[in-house]
Design a protein around this motif. Structure first.
Motif, PDB file in Angstrom:
ATOM      1  N   GLU A 169       0.810  -1.223   0.000  1.00 50.64           N
ATOM      2  CA  GLU A 169       0.000   0.000   0.000  1.00 50.64           C
ATOM      3  C   GLU A 169       0.843   1.273   0.000  1.00 50.64           C
ATOM      4  O   GLU A 169       0.358   2.345  -0.360  1.00 50.64           O
ATOM      5  CB  GLU A 169      -0.934   0.011   1.215  1.00 50.64           C
ATOM      6  CG  GLU A 169      -2.053  -1.009   1.156  1.00 50.64           C
ATOM      7  CD  GLU A 169      -1.614  -2.402   1.548  1.00 50.64           C
ATOM      8  OE1 GLU A 169      -2.422  -3.333   1.451  1.00 50.64           O
ATOM      9  OE2 GLU A 169      -0.437  -2.557   1.977  1.00 50.64           O
ATOM     10  N   THR A 225      -4.606   5.030   6.514  1.00 52.04           N
ATOM     11  CA  THR A 225      -5.407   3.922   7.038  1.00 52.04           C
ATOM     12  C   THR A 225      -5.139   3.721   8.523  1.00 52.04           C
ATOM     13  O   THR A 225      -6.065   3.570   9.323  1.00 52.04           O
ATOM     14  CB  THR A 225      -5.115   2.633   6.263  1.00 52.04           C
ATOM     15  OG1 THR A 225      -5.614   2.759   4.937  1.00 52.04           O
ATOM     16  CG2 THR A 225      -5.776   1.427   6.930  1.00 52.04           C
ATOM     17  N   SER A 250      -6.803   6.311  10.543  1.00 50.72           N
ATOM     18  CA  SER A 250      -8.239   6.063  10.661  1.00 50.72           C
ATOM     19  C   SER A 250      -8.530   5.007  11.726  1.00 50.72           C
ATOM     20  O   SER A 250      -9.434   5.176  12.560  1.00 50.72           O
ATOM     21  CB  SER A 250      -8.804   5.612   9.311  1.00 50.72           C
ATOM     22  OG  SER A 250     -10.172   5.272   9.419  1.00 50.72           O
ATOM     23  N   ASP A 304      -5.837  -0.212   3.104  1.00 53.70           N
ATOM     24  CA  ASP A 304      -5.944   1.057   2.376  1.00 53.70           C
ATOM     25  C   ASP A 304      -7.337   1.662   2.464  1.00 53.70           C
ATOM     26  O   ASP A 304      -7.708   2.505   1.665  1.00 53.70           O
ATOM     27  CB  ASP A 304      -5.526   0.888   0.914  1.00 53.70           C
ATOM     28  CG  ASP A 304      -6.358  -0.174   0.184  1.00 53.70           C
ATOM     29  OD1 ASP A 304      -7.216  -0.809   0.834  1.00 53.70           O
ATOM     30  OD2 ASP A 304      -6.140  -0.361  -1.019  1.00 53.70           O
ATOM     31  N   ASP A 305      -8.126   1.229   3.460  1.00 51.21           N
ATOM     32  CA  ASP A 305      -9.481   1.755   3.626  1.00 51.21           C
ATOM     33  C   ASP A 305      -9.575   2.635   4.871  1.00 51.21           C
ATOM     34  O   ASP A 305      -8.644   2.704   5.676  1.00 51.21           O
ATOM     35  CB  ASP A 305     -10.487   0.599   3.749  1.00 51.21           C
ATOM     36  CG  ASP A 305     -10.564  -0.242   2.488  1.00 51.21           C
ATOM     37  OD1 ASP A 305     -10.219   0.284   1.417  1.00 51.21           O
ATOM     38  OD2 ASP A 305     -10.958  -1.410   2.586  1.00 51.21           O
ATOM     39  N   TYR A 306     -10.732   3.276   5.047  1.00 53.40           N
ATOM     40  CA  TYR A 306     -10.992   4.111   6.221  1.00 53.40           C
ATOM     41  C   TYR A 306     -12.275   3.644   6.888  1.00 53.40           C
ATOM     42  O   TYR A 306     -13.118   2.988   6.259  1.00 53.40           O
ATOM     43  CB  TYR A 306     -11.134   5.587   5.832  1.00 53.40           C
ATOM     44  CG  TYR A 306     -10.006   6.129   4.997  1.00 53.40           C
ATOM     45  CD1 TYR A 306      -8.678   5.839   5.293  1.00 53.40           C
ATOM     46  CD2 TYR A 306     -10.268   6.942   3.888  1.00 53.40           C
ATOM     47  CE1 TYR A 306      -7.640   6.339   4.515  1.00 53.40           C
ATOM     48  CE2 TYR A 306      -9.235   7.445   3.105  1.00 53.40           C
ATOM     49  CZ  TYR A 306      -7.931   7.140   3.425  1.00 53.40           C
ATOM     50  OH  TYR A 306      -6.919   7.629   2.652  1.00 53.40           O
ATOM     51  N   ARG A 338     -11.538   1.867  -0.706  1.00 56.22           N
ATOM     52  CA  ARG A 338     -10.775   2.380  -1.847  1.00 56.22           C
ATOM     53  C   ARG A 338     -10.896   1.436  -3.039  1.00 56.22           C
ATOM     54  O   ARG A 338     -10.644   0.234  -2.920  1.00 56.22           O
ATOM     55  CB  ARG A 338      -9.301   2.536  -1.467  1.00 56.22           C
ATOM     56  CG  ARG A 338      -8.451   3.204  -2.551  1.00 56.22           C
ATOM     57  CD  ARG A 338      -6.990   3.248  -2.135  1.00 56.22           C
ATOM     58  NE  ARG A 338      -6.825   3.941  -0.863  1.00 56.22           N
ATOM     59  CZ  ARG A 338      -6.747   5.265  -0.730  1.00 56.22           C
ATOM     60  NH1 ARG A 338      -6.813   6.023  -1.806  1.00 56.22           N
ATOM     61  NH2 ARG A 338      -6.586   5.816   0.464  1.00 56.22           N
TER      62      ARG A 338
END
Length: 236
Positions: free
Chosen positions: A10, A17, A20, A94-96, A209
């Motif tokens: 990532e 991330t 978050s 790679d997400d929130y 994402r």
């Protein structure tokens, strides 16, 4: 609880991330919960290693595991084996997530019992394409068991008691291996077959994402992979 976080390549995206998920941790701590990070770095590149290992969110009690499985399912199983929490949530690198994600799920499991698995109520996709949608609660009228023959109702972000993951581990999902894929879809089916119920944690959001270069699910589609056989389909 244990936040199981998987990283691969990532790079700088890992930074935001972790910010978050750290926000989720601090929110949970305000509710009296204790949260550890259990991070796997699977065949990670130099940039991802640098970002994650030196990140400000990491604490002395967090775990970092450098592995070379090259498989998301095996990484999760590895992390779960080392996790110390009674409750476990899976996070992609790679997400929130909305700040209340961890605290809300623990609250719901304690209120309703450990047979329930929770997913975010709302999904926001961003990046290669933008969209939002509500996920399906297994106890709602919109849920149809037969639909799982052709589609996956729930995203890869799951939260449940540790015992759920121990009873139903993830199966290997290396792209193209034996023609099988879609590990989260298969896991959702297996858990239902074992008596667990997938619910929505109302008021929570996952920001997913969508990569321009594709995703693991797209890679599975490109090689013609199918979902692994499940006892859920035999029951259906």
């Amino acid at each position: 609880m244990s936040a199981v976080i998987t990283f691969h390549r990532e790079g700088l995206l890992a930074h935001t991330t972790l910010l978050s998920i750290e926000r989720c941790r601090r929110f949970a701590e305000e509710a009296g919960l204790s949260v550890e990070f259990v991070i796997t770095l699977d065949n990670a590149d130099v940039e991802t290693l640098r970002v994650v290992k030196g990140h400000q969110a990491l604490r002395p009690g967090d775990q970092l595991h450098e592995v070379d499985y090259r498989d998301l399912s095996t990484c999760r199983n590895h992390a779960i084996q080392h996790a110390r929490g009674r409750y476990i949530g899976t996070f992609d690198g790679d997400d929130y997530f909305s700040a209340n994600w961890i605290a809300r799920c623990v609250e719901l499991i304690r209120q309703h019992g450990e047979k329930f698995i929770y997913h975010p109520e709302i999904m926001f996709a961003f990046g290669a394409w933008n969209a939002y949608w509500w996920q399906v609660d297994q106890l709602d009228e919109y849920y149809r068991p037969g639909a799982l023959l052709i589609t996956n109702y729930w995203n890869a972000c799951a939260f449940a008691a540790r015992s759920v993951f121990e009873r139903c581990p993830y199966h290997v999902s290396r792209v193209g291996e034996a023609g099988f894929g879609f590990e989260d879809w298969h896991w959702n089916c297996e858990t239902i077959a074992h008596g667990f119920v997938h619910r929505l944690a109302r008021g929570t959001v996952r920001f997913e994402r969508r990569k321009h270069g594709g995703s693991l699910n797209i890679a599975h589609q490109q090689v013609g992979a199918v979902i692994r056989p499940s006892i859920f389909f035999e029951q259906l």
